[in-house]
Write a protein that holds these residues in place. Structure first.
Motif, PDB file in Angstrom:
ATOM      1  N   ASN A   1       1.610   9.165  -6.386  1.00 15.04           N
ATOM      2  CA  ASN A   1       1.966  10.493  -5.877  1.00 15.04           C
ATOM      3  C   ASN A   1       0.963  11.023  -4.859  1.00 15.04           C
ATOM      4  N   ARG A   2       0.524  10.162  -3.986  1.00 17.48           N
ATOM      5  CA  ARG A   2      -0.449  10.562  -2.963  1.00 17.48           C
ATOM      6  C   ARG A   2       0.256  10.752  -1.622  1.00 17.48           C
ATOM      7  N   VAL A   3      -0.277  11.668  -0.815  1.00 13.71           N
ATOM      8  CA  VAL A   3       0.251  11.891   0.532  1.00 13.71           C
ATOM      9  C   VAL A   3      -0.238  10.756   1.424  1.00 13.71           C
ATOM     10  N   LEU A   4       0.679  10.117   2.156  1.00 10.46           N
ATOM     11  CA  LEU A   4       0.322   8.950   2.972  1.00 10.46           C
ATOM     12  C   LEU A   4      -0.789   9.252   3.968  1.00 10.46           C
ATOM     13  N   ARG A   5      -0.797  10.486   4.480  1.00  5.34           N
ATOM     14  CA  ARG A   5      -1.812  10.861   5.473  1.00  5.34           C
ATOM     15  C   ARG A   5      -3.228  10.759   4.895  1.00  5.34           C
ATOM     16  N   ASP A   6      -3.332  10.929   3.589  1.00  2.41           N
ATOM     17  CA  ASP A   6      -4.658  10.911   2.937  1.00  2.41           C
ATOM     18  C   ASP A   6      -5.026   9.526   2.401  1.00  2.41           C
TER      19      ASP A   6
ATOM     20  N   GLN B   1      -3.344   3.902   6.014  1.00  3.01           N
ATOM     21  CA  GLN B   1      -3.459   4.244   7.438  1.00  3.01           C
ATOM     22  C   GLN B   1      -4.153   3.136   8.230  1.00  3.01           C
ATOM     23  N   LYS B   2      -5.159   2.529   7.609  1.00  3.31           N
ATOM     24  CA  LYS B   2      -5.864   1.424   8.267  1.00  3.31           C
ATOM     25  C   LYS B   2      -4.917   0.240   8.491  1.00  3.31           C
ATOM     26  N   GLN B   3      -4.101  -0.066   7.473  1.00  8.57           N
ATOM     27  CA  GLN B   3      -3.159  -1.185   7.584  1.00  8.57           C
ATOM     28  C   GLN B   3      -2.039  -0.854   8.574  1.00  8.57           C
ATOM     29  N   ARG B   4      -1.601   0.399   8.597  1.00  9.09           N
ATOM     30  CA  ARG B   4      -0.556   0.819   9.546  1.00  9.09           C
ATOM     31  C   ARG B   4      -1.023   0.625  10.979  1.00  9.09           C
ATOM     32  N   ARG B   5      -2.294   0.978  11.250  1.00 12.15           N
ATOM     33  CA  ARG B   5      -2.844   0.799  12.598  1.00 12.15           C
ATOM     34  C   ARG B   5      -2.973  -0.681  12.947  1.00 12.15           C
TER      35      ARG B   5
ATOM     36  N   ARG C   1       0.828  -1.211   0.000  1.00 11.20           N
ATOM     37  CA  ARG C   1       0.000   0.000   0.000  1.00 11.20           C
ATOM     38  C   ARG C   1       0.865   1.265   0.000  1.00 11.20           C
ATOM     39  N   TYR C   2       2.035   1.155   0.637  1.00 12.33           N
ATOM     40  CA  TYR C   2       2.971   2.279   0.621  1.00 12.33           C
ATOM     41  C   TYR C   2       3.489   2.512  -0.799  1.00 12.33           C
ATOM     42  N   GLU C   3       3.881   1.419  -1.468  1.00 19.26           N
ATOM     43  CA  GLU C   3       4.410   1.528  -2.826  1.00 19.26           C
ATOM     44  C   GLU C   3       3.351   2.061  -3.786  1.00 19.26           C
TER      45      GLU C   3
END
Length: 218
Positions: free
Chosen positions: A68-73, A78-82, A60-62
Motif C-alpha cells: 500500500n505504498r505510493v509509487l512516487r515514494d 522509480q530507479k527501475q522505471r528510469r 517492484r510495482y506489485e
C-alpha cells in the motif's frame, strides 16, 4: 519557447542519377542497382534485456501495491522505471541515427528517388508483421526522406500502391501473377530470366517512377 533564424538550405548539385527503392523486413531497403540495406532490428537486439528489466519493474510495482505504498515514494521502483526508460530511449536513438544517415546518403547521391506508396497503417493490422514493421519504422524513413528532398531540391516519386512491382518481370515486362511471400526468387515464364523478388520489384518501381516523373516534365 526559443525562436532562432537559420539559413535557407541550398539545393545540392545535380548527380543525374535515379534509384528505385523497395522497402522490406528481412532487408530494410532493396535498391534497383542490386544493393540491399540490412535491417538493423534495433528492438530485437535489446529485447532480452528489456524483458528482464521490465520483469523487475513489474515485481517492484506489485510489491509496492502489496505494501500500500505510493509509487512516487518507492525509490527502487522509480530507479527501475528510469532504467527501463533509458533502454527504450537508447533503441529510439539507434533507430533515428540509422534513418538520418541512410536518408541523407540517398538525398546526396540521387536526383530522383522512386518509391512505392505503402499503406503502412493497413499493414500494421497484420498481427504477424506489425512488430517487425514498427521496428523498421518505414513511416519515419518516408517522412525524413520527404523533408530532406524538399530542402535540397531532390524529387521523390511515389508509384501507386496497387502497382504490381513484384509481379512484373523487369526484363520483358511480362505479368506473371501474384506470388506467396515465401517465394523470394522466381523465373519469368516468358523470357526465362531468374529474378530476385525484391530487386526485381525495386527495378520495376524505378521504371514506373521515371515514367511518372517524365510525364510531369514540361
Amino acid at each position: 519557447s526559443i525562436t532562432c533564424e537559420v539559413p535557407e538550405f541550398q539545393p545540392l548539385p545535380k548527380t543525374h542519377q535515379a534509384i528505385g527503392i523497395d522497402l522490406g523486413i528481412t532487408d530494410f531497403a532493396i535498391l534497383s542497382d542490386g544493393r540491399k540495406v540490412d535491417n538493423q532490428r534495433f528492438t530485437a537486439k535489446m529485447e532480452q534485456k528489456l524483458k528482464r528489466e521490465q520483469r523487475k519493474l513489474s515485481r517492484r510495482y506489485e510489491q509496492a501495491k502489496k505494501d500500500n505504498r505510493v509509487l512516487r515514494d518507492c525509490m527502487n521502483y522509480q530507479k527501475q522505471r528510469r532504467k527501463v526508460a533509458r533502454l527504450r530511449e537508447k533503441v529510439a536513438f539507434w533507430r533515428e541515427d540509422f534513418l538520418h544517415k541512410l536518408t541523407t546518403a540517398f538525398i546526396r547521391q540521387y536526383d530522383v528517388i522512386c518509391v512505392e506508396d505503402l499503406n503502412t497503417k493497413g499493414m500494421l493490422k497484420n498481427h504477424k508483421l506489425a512488430k517487425a514493421i514498427s521496428d523498421v519504422s518505414w513511416s519515419s524513413f518516408v517522412q525524413k526522406r520527404m523533408y530532406k528532398a524538399k530542402w535540397y531540391g531532390r524529387t521523390i516519386v511515389k508509384t501507386n500502391r496497387f502497382f504490381p512491382s513484384s509481379q512484373l518481370c523487369h526484363v520483358c515486362g511480362h505479368h506473371d501473377g501474384k506470388k506467396a511471400l515465401e517465394i523470394r526468387e522466381w523465373t519469368c515464364s516468358s523470357c526465362h530470366t531468374t529474378l530476385d523478388r525484391d530487386i526485381n520489384a525495386s527495378r520495376n518501381i524505378l521504371a514506373e517512377g521515371l515514367r511518372l516523373f517524365e510525364a510531369t516534365q514540361p
